[in-house]
Design an enzyme around this catalytic site. Structure first.
Site, PDB file in Angstrom:
ATOM      1  N   LYS A  75       0.428  -5.030  -0.212  1.00 29.55           N
ATOM      2  CA  LYS A  75       0.247  -5.351  -1.633  1.00 29.55           C
ATOM      3  C   LYS A  75       1.619  -5.411  -2.326  1.00 29.55           C
ATOM      4  O   LYS A  75       2.570  -4.793  -1.876  1.00 29.55           O
ATOM      5  CB  LYS A  75      -0.582  -4.253  -2.313  1.00 29.55           C
ATOM      6  CG  LYS A  75      -2.010  -4.164  -1.879  1.00 29.55           C
ATOM      7  CD  LYS A  75      -2.706  -3.044  -2.659  1.00 29.55           C
ATOM      8  CE  LYS A  75      -4.131  -2.828  -2.222  1.00 29.55           C
ATOM      9  NZ  LYS A  75      -5.015  -3.923  -2.453  1.00 29.55           N
ATOM     10  N   ARG A 149     -14.795  -3.586   3.704  1.00 29.80           N
ATOM     11  CA  ARG A 149     -15.966  -4.089   4.437  1.00 29.80           C
ATOM     12  C   ARG A 149     -15.987  -3.596   5.869  1.00 29.80           C
ATOM     13  O   ARG A 149     -17.041  -3.418   6.455  1.00 29.80           O
ATOM     14  CB  ARG A 149     -16.018  -5.612   4.363  1.00 29.80           C
ATOM     15  CG  ARG A 149     -14.859  -6.298   5.035  1.00 29.80           C
ATOM     16  CD  ARG A 149     -14.689  -7.734   4.627  1.00 29.80           C
ATOM     17  NE  ARG A 149     -14.059  -7.756   3.317  1.00 29.80           N
ATOM     18  CZ  ARG A 149     -13.914  -8.813   2.573  1.00 29.80           C
ATOM     19  NH1 ARG A 149     -14.330  -9.975   2.987  1.00 29.80           N
ATOM     20  NH2 ARG A 149     -13.352  -8.738   1.398  1.00 29.80           N
TER      21      ARG A 149
END
Length: 159
Positions: A75, A149
Site C-alpha cells: 500500500k 477473501r
C-alpha cells in the site's frame, strides 16, 4: 480472545486455537499464506457455545487482519495508515458472540476468527502464487492486498 473465552467459561464456552504450522498441516492455505511472513504466527480462533434449548446452529466468521501492509502489493504510505483497524470484522463478530452468550440466546454458536498480519518478509506470499484452501480449491493470487477473501474462505470452509 482467550480472556473473553475464559470470562464466558461458566456459560460453557469452549476455546480452540490453531496456529502457525498447524494451520498448514490442517490445510488452511489462505490463512497460512497471508500470515506466514509475520513475526507473530497466523491463527484461527474457534469458540463454541450451545444453549440447552438450541434448535439451530449459527456460525460467525470474522476477518482479523491486525495490520495490513498490502503484502508485496504494498500500500502507499497514505493507504497504509489506519490498517491496524483491519481487524474490525473479527472484533464485531466476537462482540456479537459474547453478547449472545451473555444473553443466553437459545442457539448453538460457533465463532471462527482468522487472525493474521499481512506482512512483508522473506516468507511473504506473492502475486501469482497458488494457494490450496481448506475447501480443497486452489486460488491464484493476483493481488496480495486482497487478503480478506482468502482468510474468510478458510473460515467459511471450517464452518
Amino acid at each position: 480472545c482467550q480472556e473473553i473465552a475464559n470470562g464466558l467459561a461458566a456459560q460453557g464456552v469452549t476455546y480452540t486455537e490453531i496456529k502457525g504450522d498447524d494451520l498448514r498441516q490442517k490445510g488452511y492455505g489462505g490463512i497460512m499464506g497471508v500470515g506466514m511472513a509475520a513475526r507473530c504466527p497466523p491463527r484461527m480462533v474457534i469458540m463454541t457455545y450451545s444453549h440447552a434449548d438450541a434448535t439451530e446452529h449459527i456460525a460467525l466468521c470474522g476477518k482479523g487482519v491486525v495490520y495490513d501492509t498490502g503484502g508485496l502489493a504494498l500500500k502507499s504510505k497514505v493507504g497504509m495508515c489506519g490498517m491496524k483497524h483491519d481487524c474490525g470484522g473479527s472484533a464485531g463478530v466476537l462482540g456479537g458472540f459474547a453478547s449472545a452468550v451473555t444473553l443466553e440466546v437459545p442457539v448453538k454458536l460457533t465463532l471462527i476468527l482468522a487472525i493474521v498480519e499481512n506482512a512483508i518478509g522473506p516468507e511473504s506470499f506473492r502475486n501469482d502464487d497458488i494457494l490450496t484452501m481448506k475447501s480443497g480449491k486452489t486460488v491464484e493470487v493476483n493481488n496480495t492486498d486482497a487478503e480478506g477473501r482468502l482468510i474468510l474462505a478458510d473460515c467459511v470452509s471450517h464452518a
